[in-house]
Design a protein around this motif. Structure first.
Motif, PDB file in Angstrom:
ATOM      1  N   SER A  78       0.829  -1.210   0.000  1.00  0.00           N
ATOM      2  CA  SER A  78       0.000   0.000   0.000  1.00  0.00           C
ATOM      3  C   SER A  78       0.858   1.252   0.000  1.00  0.00           C
ATOM      4  O   SER A  78       0.550   2.239  -0.682  1.00  0.00           O
ATOM      5  N   LEU A  79       1.961   1.224   0.762  1.00  0.00           N
ATOM      6  CA  LEU A  79       2.836   2.381   0.854  1.00  0.00           C
ATOM      7  C   LEU A  79       3.451   2.712  -0.498  1.00  0.00           C
ATOM      8  O   LEU A  79       3.423   3.863  -0.954  1.00  0.00           O
ATOM      9  N   VAL A  80       3.996   1.678  -1.163  1.00  0.00           N
ATOM     10  CA  VAL A  80       4.634   1.895  -2.461  1.00  0.00           C
ATOM     11  C   VAL A  80       3.595   2.273  -3.516  1.00  0.00           C
ATOM     12  O   VAL A  80       3.783   3.207  -4.292  1.00  0.00           O
ATOM     13  N   ARG A  81       2.484   1.581  -3.523  1.00  0.00           N
ATOM     14  CA  ARG A  81       1.452   1.844  -4.537  1.00  0.00           C
ATOM     15  C   ARG A  81       0.922   3.261  -4.429  1.00  0.00           C
ATOM     16  O   ARG A  81       0.738   3.948  -5.440  1.00  0.00           O
ATOM     17  N   ASN A  82       0.695   3.715  -3.214  1.00  0.00           N
ATOM     18  CA  ASN A  82       0.109   5.036  -3.038  1.00  0.00           C
ATOM     19  C   ASN A  82       1.139   6.155  -3.020  1.00  0.00           C
ATOM     20  O   ASN A  82       0.779   7.327  -3.113  1.00  0.00           O
ATOM     21  N   ALA A  83       2.422   5.796  -2.883  1.00  0.00           N
ATOM     22  CA  ALA A  83       3.465   6.817  -2.887  1.00  0.00           C
ATOM     23  C   ALA A  83       3.918   7.176  -4.295  1.00  0.00           C
ATOM     24  O   ALA A  83       4.624   8.155  -4.489  1.00  0.00           O
ATOM     25  N   VAL A  84       3.533   6.362  -5.274  1.00  0.00           N
ATOM     26  CA  VAL A  84       3.913   6.648  -6.655  1.00  0.00           C
ATOM     27  C   VAL A  84       3.248   7.943  -7.098  1.00  0.00           C
ATOM     28  O   VAL A  84       2.039   8.116  -6.908  1.00  0.00           O
ATOM     29  N   PRO A  85       3.995   8.874  -7.662  1.00  0.00           N
ATOM     30  CA  PRO A  85       3.383  10.121  -8.140  1.00  0.00           C
ATOM     31  C   PRO A  85       2.251   9.832  -9.120  1.00  0.00           C
ATOM     32  O   PRO A  85       2.372   8.984 -10.011  1.00  0.00           O
ATOM     33  N   GLU A  86       1.145  10.499  -8.927  1.00  0.00           N
ATOM     34  CA  GLU A  86      -0.031  10.186  -9.728  1.00  0.00           C
ATOM     35  C   GLU A  86       0.159  10.527 -11.201  1.00  0.00           C
ATOM     36  O   GLU A  86      -0.338   9.828 -12.060  1.00  0.00           O
ATOM     37  N   GLN A  87       0.879  11.610 -11.509  1.00  0.00           N
ATOM     38  CA  GLN A  87       1.191  11.941 -12.890  1.00  0.00           C
ATOM     39  C   GLN A  87      -0.065  11.864 -13.770  1.00  0.00           C
ATOM     40  O   GLN A  87      -0.161  11.077 -14.703  1.00  0.00           O
ATOM     41  N   GLU A  88      -1.034  12.702 -13.449  1.00  0.00           N
ATOM     42  CA  GLU A  88      -2.333  12.625 -14.113  1.00  0.00           C
ATOM     43  C   GLU A  88      -2.233  12.800 -15.626  1.00  0.00           C
ATOM     44  O   GLU A  88      -2.893  12.077 -16.382  1.00  0.00           O
ATOM     45  N   VAL A 209      -6.264   9.038  -0.206  1.00  0.00           N
ATOM     46  CA  VAL A 209      -5.282   8.127   0.398  1.00  0.00           C
ATOM     47  C   VAL A 209      -4.932   6.977  -0.547  1.00  0.00           C
ATOM     48  O   VAL A 209      -4.213   6.071  -0.163  1.00  0.00           O
ATOM     49  N   SER A 210      -5.431   7.029  -1.763  1.00  0.00           N
ATOM     50  CA  SER A 210      -5.170   5.949  -2.709  1.00  0.00           C
ATOM     51  C   SER A 210      -4.772   6.525  -4.058  1.00  0.00           C
ATOM     52  O   SER A 210      -5.334   7.531  -4.499  1.00  0.00           O
ATOM     53  N   ASN A 211      -3.786   5.925  -4.680  1.00  0.00           N
ATOM     54  CA  ASN A 211      -3.350   6.352  -6.002  1.00  0.00           C
ATOM     55  C   ASN A 211      -4.415   5.962  -7.023  1.00  0.00           C
ATOM     56  O   ASN A 211      -4.631   4.779  -7.286  1.00  0.00           O
ATOM     57  N   GLN A 212      -5.064   6.938  -7.589  1.00  0.00           N
ATOM     58  CA  GLN A 212      -6.162   6.677  -8.507  1.00  0.00           C
ATOM     59  C   GLN A 212      -5.688   6.281  -9.907  1.00  0.00           C
ATOM     60  O   GLN A 212      -6.494   5.875 -10.734  1.00  0.00           O
ATOM     61  N   PHE A 213      -4.406   6.390 -10.161  1.00  0.00           N
ATOM     62  CA  PHE A 213      -3.898   6.100 -11.502  1.00  0.00           C
ATOM     63  C   PHE A 213      -2.958   4.894 -11.503  1.00  0.00           C
ATOM     64  O   PHE A 213      -1.989   4.842 -12.245  1.00  0.00           O
ATOM     65  N   ALA A 214      -3.265   3.922 -10.644  1.00  0.00           N
ATOM     66  CA  ALA A 214      -2.519   2.661 -10.605  1.00  0.00           C
ATOM     67  C   ALA A 214      -3.432   1.547 -11.093  1.00  0.00           C
ATOM     68  O   ALA A 214      -3.783   0.629 -10.348  1.00  0.00           O
ATOM     69  N   ALA A 215      -3.848   1.644 -12.354  1.00  0.00           N
ATOM     70  CA  ALA A 215      -4.806   0.686 -12.899  1.00  0.00           C
ATOM     71  C   ALA A 215      -4.151  -0.441 -13.692  1.00  0.00           C
ATOM     72  O   ALA A 215      -4.792  -1.460 -13.959  1.00  0.00           O
ATOM     73  N   MET A 216      -2.900  -0.272 -14.070  1.00  0.00           N
ATOM     74  CA  MET A 216      -2.215  -1.279 -14.879  1.00  0.00           C
ATOM     75  C   MET A 216      -1.002  -1.808 -14.120  1.00  0.00           C
ATOM     76  O   MET A 216      -0.112  -1.030 -13.771  1.00  0.00           O
ATOM     77  N   PRO A 217      -0.951  -3.107 -13.824  1.00  0.00           N
ATOM     78  CA  PRO A 217      -1.917  -4.159 -14.143  1.00  0.00           C
ATOM     79  C   PRO A 217      -3.032  -4.239 -13.095  1.00  0.00           C
ATOM     80  O   PRO A 217      -2.922  -3.619 -12.038  1.00  0.00           O
ATOM     81  N   SER A 218      -4.058  -5.003 -13.404  1.00  0.00           N
ATOM     82  CA  SER A 218      -5.166  -5.167 -12.474  1.00  0.00           C
ATOM     83  C   SER A 218      -4.868  -6.298 -11.493  1.00  0.00           C
ATOM     84  O   SER A 218      -4.803  -7.464 -11.871  1.00  0.00           O
ATOM     85  N   MET A 219      -4.686  -5.942 -10.226  1.00  0.00           N
ATOM     86  CA  MET A 219      -4.477  -6.973  -9.216  1.00  0.00           C
ATOM     87  C   MET A 219      -5.781  -7.637  -8.800  1.00  0.00           C
ATOM     88  O   MET A 219      -5.764  -8.711  -8.196  1.00  0.00           O
ATOM     89  N   HIS A 220      -6.910  -7.005  -9.129  1.00  0.00           N
ATOM     90  CA  HIS A 220      -8.172  -7.721  -8.918  1.00  0.00           C
ATOM     91  C   HIS A 220      -8.197  -8.993  -9.771  1.00  0.00           C
ATOM     92  O   HIS A 220      -8.678 -10.035  -9.325  1.00  0.00           O
ATOM     93  N   ILE A 221      -7.667  -8.899 -10.982  1.00  0.00           N
ATOM     94  CA  ILE A 221      -7.606 -10.083 -11.844  1.00  0.00           C
ATOM     95  C   ILE A 221      -6.455 -10.994 -11.426  1.00  0.00           C
ATOM     96  O   ILE A 221      -6.609 -12.218 -11.356  1.00  0.00           O
TER      97      ILE A 221
END
Length: 320
Positions: A78-88, A209-221
């Protein structure tokens, strides 16, 4: 006739050395000047044997260690995923690439599915809760089931999950991607926001509190396919194995219907999972599902049996 000559046979004993003469040291690469080398070699051999045995039959970790490991691992994830710059701006650009690529293949169906499902209120609301909860509940449930019912396979199968997630973090960092619901002029419906679903970090107050642009890859899948394959290969009941196969299929429908992922994100999740399985096969020299169900050290010791005649008094037939 000459005197008989002694022929020295291979391996024959050498004549005794004269008194006071030091014995010759054995030659060759195996020479050990003292006991230190012998002890070091024995420790090295013991370590190699231990590693080999752990590969062939991994031991089940202690429950407190495993809980701590999973907790720390998810915290780091969670820390690494959410710390990544969103870079919209870059994430929007990548989303346009994916959307255009799917159109070029003639399989850009996500928006049609999203709008169709949004028209069925109770169904899309259920999908929102599915997306927000089952991703964690089912994965943890399968881990607990593995630990209790397949302790010898637990470490190997769990390693697949850890490697898969680690590879995903690399994707989040180097390929920020806006989900369809956040695409600029994408025309998608944010179903969580529209239907007021609670408990999701995809939309609403929790988005900060969550990186909204971490969609690739899908960990749900990635995680759902890991759960599905584990149940399919290891469960005994047919209905459980069928549910294992249906779970990732249902998850794919959910992530597309809620506009949280493109179907290409699902492909990325499967690639990460494949890398996880390959890494575990290299590490354990076998498919993780073919490892012993119970670790060798947890198997009951078999009683030592001896031939029946050994327990009878020996009778000598020899005559003097």
């Amino acid at each position: 006739m000459g005197e008989p000559t002694d022929i020295q046979q291979p391996g024959a004993e050498q004549p005794d050395a004269a008194p006071g003469t030091p014995a010759a040291a054995p030659a060759g690469p195996g020479r050990m000047p003292d006991g230190a080398t012998r002890v070091a070699q024995s420790r090295s051999a013991a370590l190699r044997n231990r590693v080999r045995d752990q590969r062939r039959s991994p031991a089940r970790p202690r429950i407190w260690f495993e809980l701590a490991l999973i907790g720390v691992s998810y915290w780091l994830y969670s820390l690494v995923r959410n710390a990544v710059p969103e870079q919209e701006a870059i994430a929007q650009k990548h989303a346009s690439w994916i959307w255009d690529f799917e159109h070029s293949l003639g399989v850009a169906f996500e928006r049609s599915v999203n709008h169709a499902m949004d028209g069925i209120g109770w169904l899309i609301t259920g999908m929102n809760y599915y997306y927000a909860t089952l991703h964690f509940v089912v994965t943890i449930g399968v881990l607990v089931w593995l630990y209790r019912r397949h302790p010898g396979r637990y470490v190997g199968v769990r390693t697949v999950l850890f490697v898969t997630t680690g590879i995903a973090l690399v994707g989040f960092y180097f390929f920020p991607l806006a989900p369809p619901r956040l695409m600029t002029d994408g025309g998608f419906i944010d179903t969580v926001k529209t239907h007021g679903t609670w408990g999701s970090m995809a939309s609403g107050p929790a988005t900060h509190v969550s990186n909204q642009f971490a969609a690739m890859p899908s960990m749900h899948i990635g995680w759902s396919m890991w759960c599905g394959l584990t149940l399919f290969f290891l469960a005994r009941r047919t209905w459980v194995r069928v549910l294992g196969l249906l779970y990732p299929a249902a998850t794919l429908v959910v992530i597309v219907s809620t506009a949280n992922h493109f179907w290409m994100d699902a492909v990325g999740g499967l690639v990460c999972l494949l890398v996880g399985f390959l890494a575990a096969r290299w590490l354990y020299h076998s498919s993780v599902y073919k490892l012993p169900r119970v670790p060798a050290r947890e198997l009951p010791e078999e009683p030592i049996t001896v031939p029946e005649q050994w327990s009878e008094p020996a009778v000598s037939t020899a005559r003097r």
